[in-house]
Design an enzyme around this catalytic site. Sequence first.
Site, PDB file in Angstrom:
ATOM      1  N   ASP A  61       0.818  -1.211   0.000  1.00  0.00           N
ATOM      2  CA  ASP A  61       0.000   0.000   0.000  1.00  0.00           C
ATOM      3  C   ASP A  61       0.852   1.261   0.000  1.00  0.00           C
ATOM      4  O   ASP A  61       2.033   1.253   0.364  1.00  0.00           O
ATOM      5  CB  ASP A  61      -0.945   0.015   1.205  1.00  0.00           C
ATOM      6  CG  ASP A  61      -0.204  -0.029   2.541  1.00  0.00           C
ATOM      7  OD1 ASP A  61       0.794  -0.772   2.647  1.00  0.00           O
ATOM      8  OD2 ASP A  61      -0.631   0.675   3.469  1.00  0.00           O
TER       9      ASP A  61
ATOM     10  N   GLU B  21       0.316  -1.484   5.506  1.00  0.00           N
ATOM     11  CA  GLU B  21       1.304  -1.057   6.496  1.00  0.00           C
ATOM     12  C   GLU B  21       1.026   0.362   6.943  1.00  0.00           C
ATOM     13  O   GLU B  21       1.307   0.726   8.102  1.00  0.00           O
ATOM     14  CB  GLU B  21       2.707  -1.144   5.876  1.00  0.00           C
ATOM     15  CG  GLU B  21       3.849  -0.850   6.838  1.00  0.00           C
ATOM     16  CD  GLU B  21       4.275   0.614   6.873  1.00  0.00           C
ATOM     17  OE1 GLU B  21       5.095   0.967   7.721  1.00  0.00           O
ATOM     18  OE2 GLU B  21       3.761   1.409   6.042  1.00  0.00           O
TER      19      GLU B  21
END
Length: 413
Positions: free
Chosen positions: A82, A175
């Site tokens: 991400d 994350e």
Amino acid sequence: MNIVDRFLNYTRINTTTNREKGAAGIMPSSPGQMELAQLLAAELESLGMEDIVLRDTAILTATLPANTDKAIPTVSFFAHLDTSAEQTNDTNAQVITYLGGDISLNPALDIVLKEAEFPEISAYKHQDIIVTDGTSLLGADDKAAIAAIMHALQVLKMNPEIEHGPVKVAFVPDEEQGLRGAKAFDVDSFGADFGYTLDCCGIGEFVHENWNAGNAVITFTGQSAHPMSAKGKLKNSLLMAHKFIAMLPPGEAPEYTEGREGYYWVKELAGNSAKTVLKMDIRDFSKQGYRNRMHFLQQLADSCSALWGEEAIDIELSDRYENVANSLQGEASFPIDIAKEAYARNNIAMKAIPMRGGYDGAVLSQKGLPCPNIFTGAHNFHSIYEYLPVNSLQAASDVVVDVIRITAEKLTK
């Protein structure tokens, strides 16, 4: 595929983390993360990786089998899929040759990366640099890491004379909102002996210590009353919260601290005169310092309870993640030594920095997989001014290859 084209391909997939869906427990929180994981799974297969597993959470793992009969420990590498939610636009990356001075990212919108504001860029004169068009993040956090790891696997495939033990890779989602992918990661079934994340910083930087991190949720319960008859009856929970905040140690907040200085971060305050909730982050590099901070908050809450009544205040303290240094002490410090030699073989001066934040490796280390952090080469994470020198990206991949090589040379089970 060369490493720059590989990175650019990854940036074309929008993997912005979605905080609303993440808060609802959905993982991955955005469809682009699964799309990128599916692309990586196909590329891993083409590189001859085995045991490729893509879960419905978008956690992707794979193994490069050893090419020797030696009993070599299994090294692993991690990156996250991400990108941060600060910008949600699609990335339009561009490669420029930097000749010094300011960089016009987008003449039409007059968006300029100014050398005066980012003086470290002067170190990259006469190098190719990857930047955005000023309307999005670049996504080098953490697609530079993905590209570096995948390119390293390609190098190993093309150079079978490089002896190596088992190598495992993992790509995890979300994350950027609480290390959610790492928290869901099954370290035991993964089967690695140690690992590295790539999730930080300019060339040469290395992280083997970060915060011990915790949360505090403090609820103040007052007594509402109409102001016409409030005297002696009204207990204003908002004022209780402000008094509590005023009793925190002065100067121990993020805006006043640096280096290894810990802090209390008053992060969110919401409520009314009847009920107010205060949310705080607690950070310290040392175990004892962290314990002292949590103990102080509990004592402060107990004192306020004695003053205002037992029902007036409730405190919930919880741990978020530990300092990775806790897992790299004594004989367990060998991942640091391997990284030092890998940097040296590539003529890179290692600059060990304490990370004033968390990263996936902190969670993985706490689960039993020692996991310091190697540079990606990128700068200005979470900003439209994010940039990635091509030489630094290549250097990150070269370090990964040499970590694998040195593991085979130095370690046996």
